[in-house]
Write an enzyme that holds these catalytic residues in place. Structure first.
Site, PDB file in Angstrom:
ATOM      1  N   GLU A   1      -4.965   7.343  -7.124  1.00  0.00           N
ATOM      2  CA  GLU A   1      -6.118   6.933  -7.948  1.00  0.00           C
ATOM      3  C   GLU A   1      -7.457   7.496  -7.490  1.00  0.00           C
ATOM      4  O   GLU A   1      -8.156   6.903  -6.668  1.00  0.00           O
ATOM      5  CB  GLU A   1      -6.196   5.402  -8.027  1.00  0.00           C
ATOM      6  CG  GLU A   1      -4.985   4.784  -8.682  1.00  0.00           C
ATOM      7  CD  GLU A   1      -5.144   3.287  -8.950  1.00  0.00           C
ATOM      8  OE1 GLU A   1      -6.205   2.722  -8.631  1.00  0.00           O
ATOM      9  OE2 GLU A   1      -4.199   2.693  -9.492  1.00  0.00           O
TER      10      GLU A   1
ATOM     11  N   GLU B   1       2.979   2.724 -10.540  1.00  0.00           N
ATOM     12  CA  GLU B   1       2.575   1.330 -10.372  1.00  0.00           C
ATOM     13  C   GLU B   1       2.474   0.671 -11.741  1.00  0.00           C
ATOM     14  O   GLU B   1       1.960   1.278 -12.683  1.00  0.00           O
ATOM     15  CB  GLU B   1       1.182   1.184  -9.717  1.00  0.00           C
ATOM     16  CG  GLU B   1       1.142   1.495  -8.251  1.00  0.00           C
ATOM     17  CD  GLU B   1      -0.232   1.242  -7.635  1.00  0.00           C
ATOM     18  OE1 GLU B   1      -0.976   0.356  -8.118  1.00  0.00           O
ATOM     19  OE2 GLU B   1      -0.564   1.953  -6.666  1.00  0.00           O
TER      20      GLU B   1
HETATM   21  C1  FCB Z   1      -3.977  -0.276  -7.919  1.00  0.00           C
HETATM   22  C2  FCB Z   1      -3.932   0.136  -6.457  1.00  0.00           C
HETATM   23  C3  FCB Z   1      -3.046  -0.775  -5.616  1.00  0.00           C
HETATM   24  C4  FCB Z   1      -3.297  -2.222  -5.973  1.00  0.00           C
HETATM   25  C5  FCB Z   1      -3.091  -2.427  -7.452  1.00  0.00           C
HETATM   26  C6  FCB Z   1      -3.210  -3.857  -7.889  1.00  0.00           C
HETATM   27  O1  FCB Z   1      -5.125   0.232  -8.503  1.00  0.00           O
HETATM   28  O2  FCB Z   1      -3.438   1.452  -6.360  1.00  0.00           O
HETATM   29  O3  FCB Z   1      -3.296  -0.507  -4.268  1.00  0.00           O
HETATM   30  O4  FCB Z   1      -4.575  -2.591  -5.587  1.00  0.00           O
HETATM   31  O5  FCB Z   1      -4.041  -1.658  -8.145  1.00  0.00           O
END
Ligand code: FCB
Length: 451
Positions: free
Chosen positions: A168, A356
């Site tokens: 990110e 994620e």
């Molecule tokens: C993402 C991050 C991870 C965690 C999730 C909830 O943006 O990569 O580390 O904080 O959100």
């Protein structure tokens, strides 16, 4: 209406974590400080004044955590390496003991039939690089990241087949260097932040090339959370508007990586604050990816708007939609499908994984019987994965899904209250308690079908 719910047999079902959020052991086995080990001691930075010195104690308890992964049936685990365990000062002196820890983690995963997916940078920059060089403001930092990536890929050859360079860009650059909410907690002016952004892109490309050179058999990519765009109605004009919006709204990061250029609209918008870059930089930045990781938490609805200069209009998050809670946002589940489809139509990546996704976030609690009944998380996962199944069904090359997160953990400056795990952590005893969602996920993996 057709409901899609099947996934192919070889689909990777995983969970994800990040070093600082779970490991603890901030100085063990020769580890150097990261920016987080300084930031989380600064008064006022962390909710409830907590820090990451213990977190989930995953550094010591990884065998237990891997046993739990196996119990759920996971076939992938995405975790990040703390750069300062490998190079305590970020450069120069190599720390074998830190490296050996990750080798043991990988061996344990493989022994349990779980494929390691390694993130090289999940925001925990070695503190020495911040202090001595100004961190990502410095181009030198990019060079050291490349050296670190190369060493890791050499050392983990034969154990790790999949890498994400960075996690990110938006958080690593803007939230850390402009908003000052996460380490190193700076509020730099726009011009300097744009340079940080550019250096992070360059660090990604440099590391990608370093991994390829050190281990040609390994796949490498990045984990990115672009602004996802969902056409408000599935008609050609709205779909075209969503695609245009996706490309332009992500011009500073993902579009630059995929196309090897900053779009004119981005450069014009930044004007004198635009980053300094060369053609050679853009070549490195756009080194072809072997896999594209998408972190899916946000999605915006878009409509075609011929009356407006950009040709599209985004429905911004409205106060009336905001759910009261911790780190909760107005997620558009359809971005599970449209995110994959738009990326695929624009750039044809070889392989997509959802690096994620999960419910953002819950205040799960143990009930009187000791169990954690997170039915809300199951509701969200059921819907999200049904929408992802549609992408798979349409032959978009989505090959895996990593739930955020395996266990509850330290949600950065938000502290320990927001819980994201399939597994509950009692932070007093470090006891692990698989939640109801872990059972649901197990069934999903067993059957390959959303139920
Ligand atoms: C993402 C991050 C991870 C965690 C999730 C909830 O943006 O990569 O580390 O904080 O959100």
């Amino acid at each position: 209406m057709t409901v899609y719910r099947d996934f192919p047999e070889k689909f990777i079902w995983g969970a994800a974590s990040a070093s600082y959020q779970v490991e603890g052991a901030p100085f063990e086995d020769g580890k150097g400080a990261s920016v987080w080990n300084e930031f989380d001691k600064r008064p006022g930075t962390m909710r409830d004044d907590v820090n990451g010195d213990v977190a989930c104690d995953h550094y010591h308890r990884y065998p237990e955590d891997i046993a739990l992964m196996r119990e759920i049936g996971l076939t992938g685990y995405r975790f990040s390496i703390a750069w300062s365990r490998i190079f305590p000062d970020g450069r120069g002196r190599f720390n074998q003991a830190g490296m050996d820890h990750y080798k043991r983690v990988c061996e344990e995963l493989l022994k349990n039939g779980i494929e390691p997916y390694v993130t090289l940078y999940h925001w925990d920059l070695p503190l020495a690089l911040q202090r001595d060089l100004g961190g990502w403001e410095s181009r030198e930092c990019v060079k050291y990241f490349g050296e670190y990536a190369s060493r890791v890929a050499q050392e983990l050859k034969g154990l790790v087949k999949n890498y994400f360079t960075t996690n990110e860009f938006l958080a690593a650059a803007d939230v850390a260097y402009s908003m000052g909410l996460i380490a190193p907690g700076l509020k730099l002016p726009k011009k300097r932040v744009n340079q940080v952004r550019h250096h992070l892109l360059l660090a990604h490309g440099t590391a990608l090339q370093a991994v390829h050179a050190a281990d040609p058999a390994a796949k490498a990519g990045l984990a990115e959370n672009p602004s996802f765009m969902v056409p408000i109605i599935d008609t050609p004009e709205h779909v075209a508007a969503a695609k245009k919006a996706f490309r332009e709204e992500n011009a500073r990061f993902l579009t630059a990586v995929m196309e090897g250029k900053y779009l004119d609209c981005y450069l014009e918008q930044e004007g004198a604050d635009a980053p300094c870059f060369t053609d050679a930089d853009m070549k490195i930045i756009s080194t072809p990816l072997d896999l594209l990781g998408l972190n899916l938490y946000f999605g915006k609805r878009v409509r075609s708007a011929p009356e407006q200069p950009k040709g599209y209009a985004i429905f911004e998050e409205q106060e009336k939609h905001r759910v009261t809670g911790i780190a909760d946002f107005n997620f558009e589940p359809a971005s599970m499908y449209w995110g994959c489809r738009i990326v695929n139509e624009l750039w044809h990546p070889k392989e997509i994984v959802i690096s994620e996704n999960g419910k953002r976030s819950l205040v799960d609690m143990q009930e009187a019987d000791g169990q954690v009944y997170d039915d809300e998380r199951i509701k969200v996962l059921r819907l999200n994965l049904t929408l992802l199944a549609r992408a798979v069904r349409e032959d978009i090359p989505v090959r895996g899904y990593f739930h955020w997160s395996l266990t509850d953990n330290l949600e950065w400056h938000h502290g320990f209250r927001p819980r994201f795990g399939l597994i509950y952590i009692n932070y007093t005893t470090q006891q692990r308690i698989p939640k109801l969602s872990a059972q649901w996920f197990k069934e999903l993996i067993r059957t390959g079908r959303v139920v």
